[in-house]
Write a protein that holds these residues in place. Structure first.
Motif, PDB file in Angstrom:
ATOM      1  N   LEU A  38      36.425  39.519  36.883  1.00 40.57           N
ATOM      2  CA  LEU A  38      35.856  40.919  36.692  1.00 40.57           C
ATOM      3  C   LEU A  38      36.576  41.517  35.383  1.00 40.57           C
ATOM      4  O   LEU A  38      35.928  42.097  34.687  1.00 40.57           O
ATOM      5  CB  LEU A  38      36.246  41.762  38.035  1.00 40.57           C
ATOM      6  CG  LEU A  38      34.996  41.299  39.155  1.00 40.57           C
ATOM      7  CD1 LEU A  38      35.818  42.050  40.419  1.00 40.57           C
ATOM      8  CD2 LEU A  38      33.571  41.843  38.882  1.00 40.57           C
ATOM      9  N   ARG A  39      37.864  41.228  35.260  1.00 41.49           N
ATOM     10  CA  ARG A  39      38.505  41.701  33.966  1.00 41.49           C
ATOM     11  C   ARG A  39      38.105  41.227  32.868  1.00 41.49           C
ATOM     12  O   ARG A  39      37.946  41.935  31.870  1.00 41.49           O
ATOM     13  CB  ARG A  39      40.067  41.440  34.579  1.00 41.49           C
ATOM     14  CG  ARG A  39      41.184  41.924  33.141  1.00 41.49           C
ATOM     15  CD  ARG A  39      42.268  41.426  33.256  1.00 41.49           C
ATOM     16  NE  ARG A  39      43.345  41.767  32.334  1.00 41.49           N
ATOM     17  CZ  ARG A  39      43.425  42.544  31.153  1.00 41.49           C
ATOM     18  NH1 ARG A  39      42.365  43.389  31.134  1.00 41.49           N
ATOM     19  NH2 ARG A  39      44.411  42.841  30.494  1.00 41.49           N
ATOM     20  N   ASN A  40      37.694  39.984  32.817  1.00 41.72           N
ATOM     21  CA  ASN A  40      37.171  39.477  31.548  1.00 41.72           C
ATOM     22  C   ASN A  40      35.819  40.131  31.207  1.00 41.72           C
ATOM     23  O   ASN A  40      35.387  40.241  30.012  1.00 41.72           O
ATOM     24  CB  ASN A  40      36.791  37.819  31.584  1.00 41.72           C
ATOM     25  CG  ASN A  40      38.308  37.181  31.424  1.00 41.72           C
ATOM     26  OD1 ASN A  40      39.256  37.658  31.241  1.00 41.72           O
ATOM     27  ND2 ASN A  40      38.271  35.943  32.359  1.00 41.72           N
ATOM     28  N   GLU A  41      35.166  40.599  32.254  1.00 45.89           N
ATOM     29  CA  GLU A  41      33.543  41.228  31.913  1.00 45.89           C
ATOM     30  C   GLU A  41      33.966  42.516  31.630  1.00 45.89           C
ATOM     31  O   GLU A  41      33.515  43.213  30.851  1.00 45.89           O
ATOM     32  CB  GLU A  41      32.884  40.893  33.209  1.00 45.89           C
ATOM     33  CG  GLU A  41      32.409  39.440  33.457  1.00 45.89           C
ATOM     34  CD  GLU A  41      31.611  38.891  32.471  1.00 45.89           C
ATOM     35  OE1 GLU A  41      30.895  39.776  31.602  1.00 45.89           O
ATOM     36  OE2 GLU A  41      31.739  37.730  32.014  1.00 45.89           O
ATOM     37  N   LEU A  42      34.710  43.318  32.642  1.00 50.78           N
ATOM     38  CA  LEU A  42      35.064  44.797  32.618  1.00 50.78           C
ATOM     39  C   LEU A  42      35.842  45.278  31.418  1.00 50.78           C
ATOM     40  O   LEU A  42      35.796  46.482  30.738  1.00 50.78           O
ATOM     41  CB  LEU A  42      35.078  45.513  33.903  1.00 50.78           C
ATOM     42  CG  LEU A  42      34.186  45.112  35.149  1.00 50.78           C
ATOM     43  CD1 LEU A  42      34.750  45.372  36.408  1.00 50.78           C
ATOM     44  CD2 LEU A  42      32.865  45.831  34.736  1.00 50.78           C
ATOM     45  N   GLY A  43      36.925  44.337  31.296  1.00 47.82           N
ATOM     46  CA  GLY A  43      38.061  45.006  30.195  1.00 47.82           C
ATOM     47  C   GLY A  43      39.011  45.762  30.742  1.00 47.82           C
ATOM     48  O   GLY A  43      39.856  46.316  30.305  1.00 47.82           O
ATOM     49  N   TRP A  44      38.997  46.121  32.141  1.00 51.84           N
ATOM     50  CA  TRP A  44      39.940  47.025  32.804  1.00 51.84           C
ATOM     51  C   TRP A  44      41.158  46.550  33.170  1.00 51.84           C
ATOM     52  O   TRP A  44      41.423  45.096  33.290  1.00 51.84           O
ATOM     53  CB  TRP A  44      39.352  47.692  34.033  1.00 51.84           C
ATOM     54  CG  TRP A  44      37.933  48.099  33.904  1.00 51.84           C
ATOM     55  CD1 TRP A  44      37.267  48.445  32.912  1.00 51.84           C
ATOM     56  CD2 TRP A  44      37.026  48.511  35.097  1.00 51.84           C
ATOM     57  NE1 TRP A  44      36.168  49.084  33.093  1.00 51.84           N
ATOM     58  CE2 TRP A  44      35.923  49.031  34.435  1.00 51.84           C
ATOM     59  CE3 TRP A  44      37.202  48.511  36.483  1.00 51.84           C
ATOM     60  CZ2 TRP A  44      34.800  49.436  35.408  1.00 51.84           C
ATOM     61  CZ3 TRP A  44      36.098  48.683  36.988  1.00 51.84           C
ATOM     62  CH2 TRP A  44      34.820  49.474  36.702  1.00 51.84           C
ATOM     63  N   PRO A  45      42.302  47.186  33.137  1.00 46.38           N
ATOM     64  CA  PRO A  45      43.626  46.856  33.529  1.00 46.38           C
ATOM     65  C   PRO A  45      43.567  46.216  35.006  1.00 46.38           C
ATOM     66  O   PRO A  45      42.791  46.353  35.739  1.00 46.38           O
ATOM     67  CB  PRO A  45      44.531  48.033  33.809  1.00 46.38           C
ATOM     68  CG  PRO A  45      43.905  49.278  32.854  1.00 46.38           C
ATOM     69  CD  PRO A  45      42.439  48.749  32.886  1.00 46.38           C
ATOM     70  N   PHE A  46      44.245  44.772  35.066  1.00 52.82           N
ATOM     71  CA  PHE A  46      44.353  44.182  36.267  1.00 52.82           C
ATOM     72  C   PHE A  46      45.806  44.066  36.970  1.00 52.82           C
ATOM     73  O   PHE A  46      46.678  43.947  35.918  1.00 52.82           O
ATOM     74  CB  PHE A  46      43.761  42.750  35.932  1.00 52.82           C
ATOM     75  CG  PHE A  46      44.078  41.825  36.818  1.00 52.82           C
ATOM     76  CD1 PHE A  46      43.623  41.820  38.144  1.00 52.82           C
ATOM     77  CD2 PHE A  46      44.948  40.613  36.387  1.00 52.82           C
ATOM     78  CE1 PHE A  46      43.914  40.692  38.896  1.00 52.82           C
ATOM     79  CE2 PHE A  46      45.195  39.643  37.494  1.00 52.82           C
ATOM     80  CZ  PHE A  46      44.747  39.841  38.676  1.00 52.82           C
ATOM     81  N   GLN A  47      45.901  44.125  38.117  1.00 48.42           N
ATOM     82  CA  GLN A  47      47.207  44.044  38.732  1.00 48.42           C
ATOM     83  C   GLN A  47      47.139  42.820  39.841  1.00 48.42           C
ATOM     84  O   GLN A  47      46.556  43.152  40.600  1.00 48.42           O
ATOM     85  CB  GLN A  47      47.952  45.114  39.090  1.00 48.42           C
ATOM     86  CG  GLN A  47      49.166  45.049  39.977  1.00 48.42           C
ATOM     87  CD  GLN A  47      50.233  44.767  39.121  1.00 48.42           C
ATOM     88  OE1 GLN A  47      50.578  45.235  37.950  1.00 48.42           O
ATOM     89  NE2 GLN A  47      50.939  43.491  39.442  1.00 48.42           N
ATOM     90  N   GLU A  48      47.831  41.907  39.705  1.00 48.99           N
ATOM     91  CA  GLU A  48      48.174  40.977  40.814  1.00 48.99           C
ATOM     92  C   GLU A  48      48.763  41.529  41.852  1.00 48.99           C
ATOM     93  O   GLU A  48      49.903  41.684  41.863  1.00 48.99           O
ATOM     94  CB  GLU A  48      48.472  39.561  40.373  1.00 48.99           C
ATOM     95  CG  GLU A  48      48.850  38.428  41.561  1.00 48.99           C
ATOM     96  CD  GLU A  48      47.298  37.962  41.945  1.00 48.99           C
ATOM     97  OE1 GLU A  48      47.224  38.178  43.286  1.00 48.99           O
ATOM     98  OE2 GLU A  48      46.759  37.555  41.213  1.00 48.99           O
ATOM     99  N   GLY A  49      48.434  41.938  43.087  1.00 50.54           N
ATOM    100  CA  GLY A  49      49.172  42.692  44.174  1.00 50.54           C
ATOM    101  C   GLY A  49      50.428  41.715  44.517  1.00 50.54           C
ATOM    102  O   GLY A  49      51.258  42.384  44.944  1.00 50.54           O
ATOM    103  N   ASP A  50      50.134  40.618  44.615  1.00 47.26           N
ATOM    104  CA  ASP A  50      51.251  39.711  44.921  1.00 47.26           C
ATOM    105  C   ASP A  50      52.632  40.087  44.334  1.00 47.26           C
ATOM    106  O   ASP A  50      53.691  39.728  44.690  1.00 47.26           O
ATOM    107  CB  ASP A  50      50.835  38.468  45.101  1.00 47.26           C
ATOM    108  CG  ASP A  50      50.115  37.588  46.325  1.00 47.26           C
ATOM    109  OD1 ASP A  50      49.977  38.520  47.231  1.00 47.26           O
ATOM    110  OD2 ASP A  50      49.107  36.655  46.047  1.00 47.26           O
ATOM    111  N   ASP A  51      52.281  40.408  43.085  1.00 46.80           N
ATOM    112  CA  ASP A  51      53.424  40.397  42.096  1.00 46.80           C
ATOM    113  C   ASP A  51      54.268  41.814  42.408  1.00 46.80           C
ATOM    114  O   ASP A  51      55.395  42.158  41.859  1.00 46.80           O
ATOM    115  CB  ASP A  51      52.822  40.607  40.652  1.00 46.80           C
ATOM    116  CG  ASP A  51      52.500  39.145  40.027  1.00 46.80           C
ATOM    117  OD1 ASP A  51      52.792  38.150  40.828  1.00 46.80           O
ATOM    118  OD2 ASP A  51      51.901  39.028  39.088  1.00 46.80           O
ATOM    119  N   LEU A  52      53.697  42.757  43.335  1.00 46.80           N
ATOM    120  CA  LEU A  52      54.447  43.793  43.608  1.00 46.80           C
ATOM    121  C   LEU A  52      55.123  43.847  44.823  1.00 46.80           C
ATOM    122  O   LEU A  52      55.541  44.938  45.448  1.00 46.80           O
ATOM    123  CB  LEU A  52      53.169  44.989  43.814  1.00 46.80           C
ATOM    124  CG  LEU A  52      52.391  45.229  42.295  1.00 46.80           C
ATOM    125  CD1 LEU A  52      51.441  46.313  42.841  1.00 46.80           C
ATOM    126  CD2 LEU A  52      53.417  45.836  41.199  1.00 46.80           C
TER     127      LEU A  52
END
Length: 183
Positions: A38-52
């Motif tokens: 989805l990030r590749n298509e939409l271009g929006w910021p992405f956050q992997e929740g596991d990293d939080l």
């Protein structure tokens, strides 16, 4: 906290307004794969929740100990903060977060946020196979039963869509993009 970097949107994103997307479900359902697509298509910021997750949570899960609500609240607060920052910037956002219970999703919705929860649903036998072959992740297969027991699928009043991930990821991503166009 998190990646605020945006990418150019692709033609498939045409007609999709900016939303806060929470890609949710149990471990092994494909949250990261779908979110990255989805990030590749939409271009929006992405956050992997596991990293939080606080390091104590990661250590607990790596040891095969299920998280309890008290373990999850600080993590959910961090996820909420990231979404709130993206809302403030108007960038749209894609967050992976198991968001297993309604009360967890309520934390993400606080302060007037209205994320779209994209619940990735997959058969338990497929989940087990995926978790057994996954490399480089701290979440052991032994914790899947506790996640499935905790899971409260989103209801109609939660601004959610349930997506079967039986299809290959590109088809799943295309289905989500089509549904986003109608929001």
């Amino acid at each position: 906290m998190g990646s605020k970097q945006t990418l150019p949107s692709q033609p498939a994103a045409k007609g999709i307004g900016k939303h806060l997307l929470v890609i949710m479900g149990v471990s092994g359902c494909g949250k990261t794969t779908i979110a990255e697509g989805l990030r590749n298509e939409l271009g929006w910021p992405f956050q992997e929740g596991d990293d939080l997750h606080p390091s104590a949570n990661v250590q607990k899960m790596a040891a095969g100990i299920p998280l309890n609500d008290e373990d999850r609240w600080p993590w959910l607060e961090r996820c909420h903060e990231w979404l709130a920052e993206c809302e403030k910037s108007g960038s749209g956002a894609i967050l992976t977060c198991s968001a297993l219970k309604r009360s967890y999703r309520d934390v993400l919705r606080r302060d007037g946020l209205n994320p779209v929860f994209i619940y990735l649903h997959v058969d338990e036998t497929v989940l087990i196979k995926r978790l057994q072959t996954r490399k480089g992740h701290y979440m052991p297969t032994s914790l899947l039963p506790s996640q499935l027991q905790t899971l409260e699928p989103p209801t109609d009043d939660e601004h959610a869509m349930t997506i079967s991930v039986a299809s290959p990821p590109p088809q799943t991503i295309a289905t989500i993009l089509t549904k986003l166009k109608s929001l």
